[in-house]
Design an enzyme around this catalytic site. Structure first.
Site, mmCIF file in Angstrom:
data_model
loop_
_atom_site.group_PDB
_atom_site.id
_atom_site.type_symbol
_atom_site.label_atom_id
_atom_site.label_comp_id
_atom_site.label_asym_id
_atom_site.label_seq_id
_atom_site.Cartn_x
_atom_site.Cartn_y
_atom_site.Cartn_z
ATOM 1 N N ASP A 112 0.788 -1.234 0.000
ATOM 2 C CA ASP A 112 0.000 0.000 0.000
ATOM 3 C C ASP A 112 0.818 1.281 0.000
ATOM 4 O OD1 ASP A 112 0.951 -0.427 2.557
ATOM 5 O OD2 ASP A 112 -0.843 0.327 3.544
ATOM 6 N N GLU A 113 2.121 1.209 -0.183
ATOM 7 C CA GLU A 113 2.888 2.447 -0.258
ATOM 8 C C GLU A 113 4.134 2.261 -1.102
ATOM 9 O OE1 GLU A 113 4.960 3.932 3.235
ATOM 10 O OE2 GLU A 113 4.602 2.038 4.268
#
Length: 368
Positions: A112-113
Site C-alpha cells: 500500500d505504499e
C-alpha cells in the site's frame, strides 16, 4: 538548507494508501461502510494483531500492530475481518500500473505504499505535484479508493509529508521549506526513533529537529550510534538515498531498548509479546513469510547474542514468532542476566536452503 555537492535535486513522491486493507473491505462490502472495522487476527484465544483499522475505528484509538483484544476493549462493537491477501495484491498491482504510467523508478515499501522518482517523467509533465494529483485521481476513479501523497526533493521528507493530511491528502514541501520543516519536526517522527529512543531524547532535552541540530555529528553518533549520523544529515535536509526499483527484502525485524534492565523471564516474555506483534504486522503488510526466526538479546554490559530457529515451511503469524522467541530465550541461559534490549527478526524469504552454523547463531531445523 544544506545540500551535498554534485547531487542533482530529485522530484520524489511518496504514495500511501489510506487504511488500505480496511478500505478495500469497505469498498467491496456495503455492510462494512461507515463502521469501525479491523482487518487482522481475531481477539479470541491468545488473540491476533491489528493489521489495519478503518478511520471509523481509529477514532476509538485503535492502531496498527495493536493486539486485537485491546482493540475490542477500546471499541466493543468493532467488526473483525479476516485479511484477503489475494484481493489486496490484485489492487496493489493495479495501483502499480497507475504509477508506471509516469515513471519506472518505483520502490514499493509494501502493498500500500511506494516511492516514485519523477525527476524525468514519461509524459513530460514536469511537475511532481501535478503527477501526484493525477495518480490520486486515477486511484479514486479506477479503484474507488483514496491515497495520500507527499512531494519533495528526498525520500524522508516526502514520506513525512504524505502523512500530514490524511486521508486523501496531498502535501508539497519545497526546498525552501525543508529547513524550517525539519527543525519543527518532533523527534518521534524521525527515522529510527521509537518510543524508547524518543523518551531518551526528551530526557536529554531533545524535543524537535532544532534541538537535534544543535548537536555535532560526533555527539549524535556517540549518543545514538550509527543512526546518529543519519539524524545529523536529515535534520539539515540531506537525504540522498535513491529510489530503488528492485529492492529485495532480505530480513525484517522489530526490537526495543528498555528504560530499565529486565531480570525475569516474565518481564522479557511480556516485551517479546509486543515485539512479536509489531513484527507480525509488518510481515502482514508486506505479505511476507520466512523460514528463519532470530532472537536478539543485548545485556546491560552491551554484550549481544543471537539465536535462530529455521522451519521447513514459511511462517509469519504472531503466535509462532512469540513462542519461538520465548523458547530461544529460555535456552539462552539468561539466569542472573540483566537485559536492556530484545529483538525478533525474520529472514530466509526465498527458497529453502540447508541449515548452517554461523557465528553465535544456532540454527535448528524443524520438521512438520
Amino acid at each position: 538548507m544544506e545540500q551535498e555537492p554534485d547531487i542533482k535535486q530529485r522530484k520524489i513522491i511518496h504514495i500511501d494508501m489510506d487504511a488500505f486493507y480496511a478500505s478495500v473491505e469497505q469498498r467491496d462490502n456495503a455492510d462494512l461502510r461507515g463502521k469501525p472495522i479491523v482487518v487482522g487476527g481475531s481477539p479470541e484465544g491468545r488473540g491476533g494483531v491489528v493489521a489495519t483499522a478503518s478511520y471509523e475505528a481509529r477514532k476509538f484509538g485503535i492502531r496498527s500492530a495493536m493486539p486485537s483484544k485491546r482493540a475490542l476493549q477500546l471499541c466493543p462493537h468493532v467488526l473483525f475481518v479476516r485479511p484477503r491477501f489475494a484481493a489486496y495484491k490484485e489492487v496493489s498491482q493495479c495501483i502499480r500500473e497507475i504509477f508506471s504510467r509516469y515513471t519506472d523508478l518505483i520502490e514499493p515499501l509494501s502493498l500500500d505504499e511506494a516511492y516514485l522518482d519523477v525527476s524525468e517523467d514519461k509524459q513530460n509533465i514536469g511537475s511532481a505535484i501535478e503527477i501526484a494529483r493525477r495518480i490520486k485521481q486515477a486511484i479514486k476513479d479506477e479503484l474507488n479508493l483514496t491515497a495520500s501523497a507527499g512531494v519533495s526533493i528526498n525520500k524522508f521528507v516526502a514520506k513525512i509529508a504524505s502523512d500530514l493530511n490524511k486521508p486523501d491528502g496531498l502535501t508539497f514541501i519545497s526546498p525552501a521549506q525543508i529547513e524550517q520543516f525539519m527543525e519543527e519536526l518532533p523527534v518521534e517522527k524521525f527515522f529510527g526513533v521509537g518510543q524508547v529512543t524518543a523518551a531518551k531524547m526528551k530526557n536529554m532535552g531533545l524535543h524537535t529537529g532544532a534541538d537535534l541540530k544543535r548537536l555535532t555529528e560526533q555527539e549524535l553518533t556517540h549518543r545514538f550510534g550509527k543512526v546518529g549520523g543519519f539524524y545529523y544529515k536529515i535534520v539539515r535536509g540531506i537525504d540522498n538515498r535513491q529510489v530503488q526499483p528492485h529492492r529485495e527484502t532480505k530480513s525484517m525485524g522489530a526490537e526495543d531498548t528498555f528504560p530499565y534492565d529486565l531480570t525475569t523471564i516474565d518481564e522479557m516474555s511480556a516485551e517479546l509479546q509486543k515485539i512479536a506483534g509489531n513484527l507480525a504486522n509488518s510481515l502482514l503488510r508486506h505479505q511476507l513469510k520466512g523460514r528463519t526466526i532470530t532472537l536478539k538479546v543485548k545485556y546491560s554490559d552491551f554484550k549481544q547474542i543471537t539465536r535462530s530457529l529455521s522451519f521447513a515451511s514459511p511462517v509469519a503469524d504472531h503466535e509462532t514468532l512469540f513462542d519461538t522467541a520465548v523458547d530461544l530465550l529460555v535456552k539462552s541461559d539468561i539466569t542472573d542476566k540483566k537485559v536492556r534490549l530484545l529483538g525478533i527478526s525474520m529472514s530466509n524469504f526465498g527458497e529453502h536452503k540447508p541449515v548452517v552454523m554461523k557465528g553465535n547463531s544456532v540454527q535448528l531445523e524443524l520438521f512438520p
